[in-house]
Write an enzyme that holds these catalytic residues in place. Structure first.
Site, PDB file in Angstrom:
ATOM      1  CE1 TYR A 117       3.189  -3.295  12.288  1.00 50.21           C
ATOM      2  CE2 TYR A 117       1.681  -2.035  13.591  1.00 50.21           C
ATOM      3  CZ  TYR A 117       2.665  -2.260  12.648  1.00 50.21           C
ATOM      4  OH  TYR A 117       2.885  -1.177  11.752  1.00 50.21           O
ATOM      5  CG  HIS A 118       1.029  -1.270  17.436  1.00 52.06           C
ATOM      6  ND1 HIS A 118      -0.200  -1.676  17.175  1.00 52.06           N
ATOM      7  CD2 HIS A 118       1.008  -0.119  16.592  1.00 52.06           C
ATOM      8  CE1 HIS A 118      -0.948  -1.158  16.490  1.00 52.06           C
ATOM      9  NE2 HIS A 118      -0.293  -0.138  15.838  1.00 52.06           N
ATOM     10  CD  GLN A 135       2.809   6.508   7.504  1.00 51.92           C
ATOM     11  OE1 GLN A 135       3.366   7.270   6.789  1.00 51.92           O
ATOM     12  NE2 GLN A 135       2.393   5.013   7.195  1.00 51.92           N
ATOM     13  CE1 TYR A 177      -3.350   2.702   0.742  1.00 47.20           C
ATOM     14  CE2 TYR A 177      -2.552   2.921   2.996  1.00 47.20           C
ATOM     15  CZ  TYR A 177      -3.410   3.251   1.898  1.00 47.20           C
ATOM     16  OH  TYR A 177      -4.197   4.454   2.252  1.00 47.20           O
ATOM     17  CE1 TYR A 234     -14.284  -2.181  14.850  1.00 46.81           C
ATOM     18  CE2 TYR A 234     -11.985  -2.429  15.060  1.00 46.81           C
ATOM     19  CZ  TYR A 234     -12.822  -2.571  14.440  1.00 46.81           C
ATOM     20  OH  TYR A 234     -12.829  -3.468  13.315  1.00 46.81           O
ATOM     21  CB  SER A 270      -1.422  -4.951  18.455  1.00 43.54           C
ATOM     22  OG  SER A 270      -0.465  -4.543  17.616  1.00 43.54           O
ATOM     23  CE  LYS A 305       6.386  -1.000  12.364  1.00 40.95           C
ATOM     24  NZ  LYS A 305       6.884  -1.196  10.683  1.00 40.95           N
ATOM     25  CB  THR A 353       3.600   2.160  14.064  1.00 38.17           C
ATOM     26  OG1 THR A 353       2.405   2.396  14.721  1.00 38.17           O
ATOM     27  CG2 THR A 353       4.403   1.089  14.972  1.00 38.17           C
ATOM     28  NE  ARG A 367      -8.345  -2.777  16.267  1.00 34.31           N
ATOM     29  CZ  ARG A 367      -7.710  -2.392  15.628  1.00 34.31           C
ATOM     30  NH1 ARG A 367      -6.659  -1.335  15.995  1.00 34.31           N
ATOM     31  NH2 ARG A 367      -7.682  -2.565  14.371  1.00 34.31           N
ATOM     32  CG  ASN A 385       8.070 -10.826   7.401  1.00 35.64           C
ATOM     33  OD1 ASN A 385       8.365 -11.324   6.602  1.00 35.64           O
ATOM     34  ND2 ASN A 385       7.619  -9.594   7.607  1.00 35.64           N
ATOM     35  CG  ASP A 437       6.740  -7.121  -1.885  1.00 35.51           C
ATOM     36  OD1 ASP A 437       6.283  -5.883  -1.537  1.00 35.51           O
ATOM     37  OD2 ASP A 437       6.060  -8.218  -1.420  1.00 35.51           O
ATOM     38  CG  ASN A 438       8.542 -12.222   0.772  1.00 40.01           C
ATOM     39  OD1 ASN A 438       7.645 -11.098   0.809  1.00 40.01           O
ATOM     40  ND2 ASN A 438       8.569 -13.252   1.497  1.00 40.01           N
TER      41      ASN A 438
HETATM   42  N1  USQ Z   1     -11.184   1.340  14.764  1.00 38.96           N
HETATM   43  C1  USQ Z   1     -12.245   1.466  14.757  1.00 38.96           C
HETATM   44  N2  USQ Z   1     -13.379   0.835  13.731  1.00 38.96           N
HETATM   45  C2  USQ Z   1     -12.749   0.239  12.741  1.00 38.96           C
HETATM   46  C3  USQ Z   1     -11.509   0.027  12.658  1.00 38.96           C
HETATM   47  C4  USQ Z   1     -10.777   0.600  13.708  1.00 38.96           C
HETATM   48  O1  USQ Z   1     -13.186   2.175  15.439  1.00 38.96           O
HETATM   49  O2  USQ Z   1     -13.669  -0.099  11.909  1.00 38.96           O
HETATM   50  C5  USQ Z   1     -10.264   1.819  15.852  1.00 38.96           C
HETATM   51  C6  USQ Z   1      -9.424   0.964  16.510  1.00 38.96           C
HETATM   52  O3  USQ Z   1      -9.933   0.543  17.581  1.00 38.96           O
HETATM   53  C7  USQ Z   1      -8.234   2.205  16.535  1.00 38.96           C
HETATM   54  C8  USQ Z   1      -8.276   3.061  15.628  1.00 38.96           C
HETATM   55  O4  USQ Z   1      -9.484   2.777  15.095  1.00 38.96           O
HETATM   56  O5  USQ Z   1      -8.510   2.766  18.039  1.00 38.96           O
HETATM   57  C9  USQ Z   1      -7.083   2.868  14.746  1.00 38.96           C
HETATM   58  O6  USQ Z   1      -7.321   1.341  14.181  1.00 38.96           O
HETATM   59  P1  USQ Z   1      -6.511   1.077  12.668  1.00 38.96           P
HETATM   60  O7  USQ Z   1      -7.015  -0.443  12.428  1.00 38.96           O
HETATM   61  O8  USQ Z   1      -6.688   2.328  11.715  1.00 38.96           O
HETATM   62  O9  USQ Z   1      -5.050   1.177  12.770  1.00 38.96           O
HETATM   63  P2  USQ Z   1      -4.022   0.173  13.927  1.00 38.96           P
HETATM   64  O10 USQ Z   1      -4.636  -1.301  13.891  1.00 38.96           O
HETATM   65  O11 USQ Z   1      -3.348   0.800  14.851  1.00 38.96           O
HETATM   66  O12 USQ Z   1      -2.700  -0.041  12.703  1.00 38.96           O
HETATM   67  C10 USQ Z   1      -2.595   0.912  11.617  1.00 38.96           C
HETATM   68  C11 USQ Z   1      -1.746   0.237  10.677  1.00 38.96           C
HETATM   69  C12 USQ Z   1      -0.348   0.109  11.232  1.00 38.96           C
HETATM   70  C13 USQ Z   1       0.118   1.198  11.639  1.00 38.96           C
HETATM   71  C14 USQ Z   1      -0.588   1.987  12.585  1.00 38.96           C
HETATM   72  C15 USQ Z   1      -0.385   3.307  13.061  1.00 38.96           C
HETATM   73  O13 USQ Z   1      -2.305  -1.168  10.268  1.00 38.96           O
HETATM   74  O14 USQ Z   1       0.483  -0.745  10.134  1.00 38.96           O
HETATM   75  O15 USQ Z   1       1.480   0.920  12.261  1.00 38.96           O
HETATM   76  O16 USQ Z   1      -2.135   2.013  11.940  1.00 38.96           O
HETATM   77  S1  USQ Z   1      -0.934   3.703  14.890  1.00 38.96           S
HETATM   78  O17 USQ Z   1      -2.191   3.577  14.623  1.00 38.96           O
HETATM   79  O18 USQ Z   1      -0.658   5.048  14.841  1.00 38.96           O
HETATM   80  O19 USQ Z   1       0.017   2.687  15.512  1.00 38.96           O
END
Ligand code: USQ
Length: 381
Positions: free
Chosen positions: A180-181, A207, A11, A254, A178, A184, A143, A325, A117, A31-32
């Site tokens: 994932y985080h 980011q 993306y 959520y 999470s 990072k 992140t 979550r 990974n 990229d793989n």
């Molecule tokens: N959320 C909702 N409804 C939804 C989806 C998400 O309320 O349908 C909420 C989540 O609970 C969260 C917020 O929106 O509080 C952000 O969720 P997200 O899915 O947009 O973001 P996140 O899972 O935190 O991860 C995404 C990317 C990740 C990047 C990160 C930046 O997938 O790769 O590192 O955004 S950050 O969130 O600042 O860590």
């Protein structure tokens, strides 16, 4: 300048490649297709599918760009080391990580795949650059989620602490919500360790959730789209809300919706990458920038979308559902983001026009939307 992009099919990776290729950089795209494989394993698909790198690169080179590609797996040290040694990059943009918080929380296998990974690729990159015996700037996509939601202001990477009459500068505390985080955070720690050991040059871009599409004539004409995901695992919140709104489904907020994050338009993400390329740290130094332009709660985001889309006669319904979550829903949030602005970033704000532009793009491909992959099924606990 020779730049290697790891994770160039994704993306962010693909628009970055297009942007830098047309600016005259000599690129090696890597990229793989792990993300494509996982999306197909979990029966998720992006809004519009796009061809793999061989086709995309040949189209770029027909436009007089200077781009090559390789589909090696960066978790295999021999492969990455060989490629770095032969291409001899001046900078490497490291996007080759599994980016999904929900994916990392599905179960043991997914948590291990994410950890393995992300960390193995980062470690392999560090050693490949060390073996190169030449200055090479690593630009790693980090992140904002590494910081979590602390009850104090979030600084840009570092914090000065005074304790019992003495003071020192430390990496700002990190506490993610999470796996994932957390991967990072471990990445950042690895990089910082090797910056100190090997005198490397690293920029870590913290980011926030990214949204939108890159409006680009070359991509549009050749059908080489961004991988715009809207499913519950790989889609980020704003992109998901736009798909929900344009298909007359309620926006899934959520929990209470008071969770605050710092957001950024993908167009600004690309500008930040170029600013990072042009402003490398000294050897043995690590730049950490918070890469977002505006802070909103999920509720504010949902209302912004509702208000904007009313202007094109789309009635948006907002619904609150049980939070799948485990995250703080009511919290203080004040993150600094001055560094990239000081370097020259002019933010693209989330105006009605920006929201409408994304919605119009989604509407163009509305027939591709699979409504069954949108609602959250992955639960943290
Ligand atoms: N959320 C909702 N409804 C939804 C989806 C998400 O309320 O349908 C909420 C989540 O609970 C969260 C917020 O929106 O509080 C952000 O969720 P997200 O899915 O947009 O973001 P996140 O899972 O935190 O991860 C995404 C990317 C990740 C990047 C990160 C930046 O997938 O790769 O590192 O955004 S950050 O969130 O600042 O860590």
């Amino acid at each position: 300048m020779k730049i290697m992009i790891l994770g160039a099919d994704g993306y962010l990776g693909w628009p970055t490649a297009v942007d830098l290729a047309f600016k005259g950089y000599n690129l090696m795209l890597v990229d793989n297709y792990l993300k494509r494989k996982l999306m197909s394993k979990y029966k998720k698909k992006p809004l519009v599918s796009s061809p793999k790198l061989n086709k995309k690169v040949s189209l770029l080179n027909k436009r007089k760009c200077n781009v090559d590609y390789s589909n090696i797996d960066c978790t295999k040290f021999i492969n990455l080391n060989k490629l770095v040694a032969s291409f001899k990059p001046d900078a490497v943009i490291h996007y080759a990580e599994l980016p999904s918080a929900p994916y990392s929380m599905i179960g043991y296998d997914e948590s291990w795949t994410t950890l393995q990974n992300n960390l193995q690729t980062t470690l392999n990159l560090i050693w490949s650059i060390k073996n190169l015996k030449k200055s090479c700037h690593i630009i790693k996509l980090g992140t904002m989620g590494e910081y979590g939601t602390p009850n104090i202001d979030i600084e840009e990477g570092w914090i000065n602490i005074k304790h019992n009459g003495r003071k020192d500068k430390f990496m700002y505390p990190r506490q993610a919500s999470s796996l994932y985080h957390t991967s990072k955070i471990m990445d950042t720690d690895l990089l910082w360790f090797y910056v100190r050991m090997f005198q490397m040059q690293v920029t870590d871009l913290m980011q926030g959730p990214v949204y939108g599409i890159l409006e680009n004539e070359f991509m549009e004409i050749n059908n080489l789209h961004n991988t715009y995901s809207y499913d519950e695992i790989f889609g980020t919140v704003l992109n998901r809300f736009i798909v929900q709104a344009t298909t007359k489904q309620p926006l899934t907020v959520y929990g209470s919706g008071n969770q605050i994050r710092g957001y950024i338009n993908i167009k600004d993400c690309l500008k930040c990458i170029e600013l990072a390329i042009k402003n490398p740290p000294d050897n043995g130094d690590m730049n950490i920038y918070n890469q977002f332009t505006e802070q909103f709660s999920v509720n504010q985001l949902a209302y912004k979308i509702k208000k904007a889309l009313k202007k094109i006669d789309i009635d948006v319904v907002i619904t609150k559902i049980n939070n799948p979550r485990k995250e703080k829903e009511k919290h203080y949030y004040n993150a600094k983001n001055n560094s990239l602005m000081k370097l020259g970033l002019k933010p693209t704000l989330l105006t009605n026009d920006e929201i409408i532009k994304i919605a119009q793009y989604v509407l163009k491909y509305k027939k591709n939307i699979d409504k069954s992959i949108i609602n959250p099924k992955t639960k943290w606990v």
